[in-house]
Design an enzyme around this catalytic site. Sequence first.
Site, short mmCIF file in Angstrom:
data_model
loop_
_atom_site.label_atom_id
_atom_site.label_comp_id
_atom_site.label_asym_id
_atom_site.label_seq_id
_atom_site.Cartn_x
_atom_site.Cartn_y
_atom_site.Cartn_z
N HIS A 118 -54.37 38.58 117.93
CA HIS A 118 -54.03 37.22 118.37
C HIS A 118 -52.52 37.09 118.60
CE1 HIS A 118 -52.50 36.48 114.29
NE2 HIS A 118 -53.60 37.10 113.87
N HIS A 159 -42.63 37.98 114.70
CA HIS A 159 -43.63 37.79 115.76
C HIS A 159 -43.30 36.49 116.48
CE1 HIS A 159 -45.20 35.50 112.30
NE2 HIS A 159 -45.57 34.66 113.25
N HIS A 204 -45.00 32.98 118.86
CA HIS A 204 -46.14 32.13 119.23
C HIS A 204 -45.86 31.61 120.64
CE1 HIS A 204 -47.91 31.96 115.15
NE2 HIS A 204 -46.66 32.17 114.79
N GLU A 206 -44.93 26.17 118.00
CA GLU A 206 -45.77 25.56 116.95
C GLU A 206 -45.07 24.30 116.43
OE1 GLU A 206 -46.92 28.99 114.26
OE2 GLU A 206 -48.77 28.52 115.31
N HIS A 233 -40.91 33.78 114.76
CA HIS A 233 -40.98 33.69 113.30
C HIS A 233 -40.52 35.00 112.69
CE1 HIS A 233 -44.29 30.35 113.45
NE2 HIS A 233 -43.06 29.87 113.63
N THR A 284 -48.97 29.46 109.30
CA THR A 284 -49.52 28.62 110.38
C THR A 284 -50.84 29.12 110.94
OG1 THR A 284 -48.35 29.77 112.16
CG2 THR A 284 -47.19 27.91 111.10
#
Length: 258
Positions: free
Chosen positions: A64, A94, A96, A106, A119, A199
């Site tokens: 993901h 990583h 998002h 996020e 992050h 998260t």
Amino acid sequence: SGGNWGYDAHNGPEQWHKTYPIASGNAQSPIDIKSNEAKTDGSLKSLSINYSPGSIKSIVNIGHSFHVVSDDKENASVVKGGPLQGTYHLNQFHFHWGPSNDFGSEHTVNGKGYAAELHLVHWNSDKYASFAEATKNPDGCAVLTVFLEVGSAHPGLQKVVEALGHIKTKDQQAAFTNFDAASLLPASLDYWTYFGSLTHPPLLECVTWVIFREPIKASADQINKFRTLLSGGEQQCPIVKNNRPPQPLNGREVKASF
Ligand SMILES: CCCCNCc1ccc(S(N)(=O)=O)cc1
Ligand SMILES: [Zn+2]
């Protein structure tokens, strides 16, 4: 176990509470940061961030998202100061992102989403024996967060983007070494901080969040490359989104270092 949670309608953020009841907890992340409600805290120390390029080891497609993995056993890449007590070691970083560049982050700031969000995940390895154990404690983890906005290409990010070509499908990993994670930090280290959670599942409430006010710039093409990663499973579909929407603040205080 890991379960088959994801970011689609059938297994996404609105469903997670069925398998992970803490999804409806009191200290969930991300949140919308209302800058005029953040309290400037003069007692907040400045952050001390020391990253060693030698501690970065590999890059892996986790289905993901992708992680750039750091060897957190050495004392090489650490953060301390700011809101933190003790020394937190870099475990991985990583990003998002979303299907388009107008909203992939996020956290949001006054309702504004950014194109993507970095992050940098750390844990208190002086106090806890493993990352997993750290995630069971409120002072276990610290995530440094940088917003990405669309602009000129980011030279440091380009090395990460080029490595994605070697980890197209789920569980693929490749050597990725001698990378200076500090190159992904903005010029100003002004930050907001609050207490929250991971998260995505297991969504444990173990994170001191440190969110830099200044975004870094990345090109649309660089962010687009994130979406070329494939999520594994029978049908290899591209990873077009992996961002959880903002969660209730439930009276938590957001502090500002500036
Ligand atoms: C017990 C094992 C936990 C694995 N989970 C890791 C993990 C790390 C960071 C984030 S994030 N997106 O909050 O930085 C989520 C989940
Ligand atoms: Zn994350």
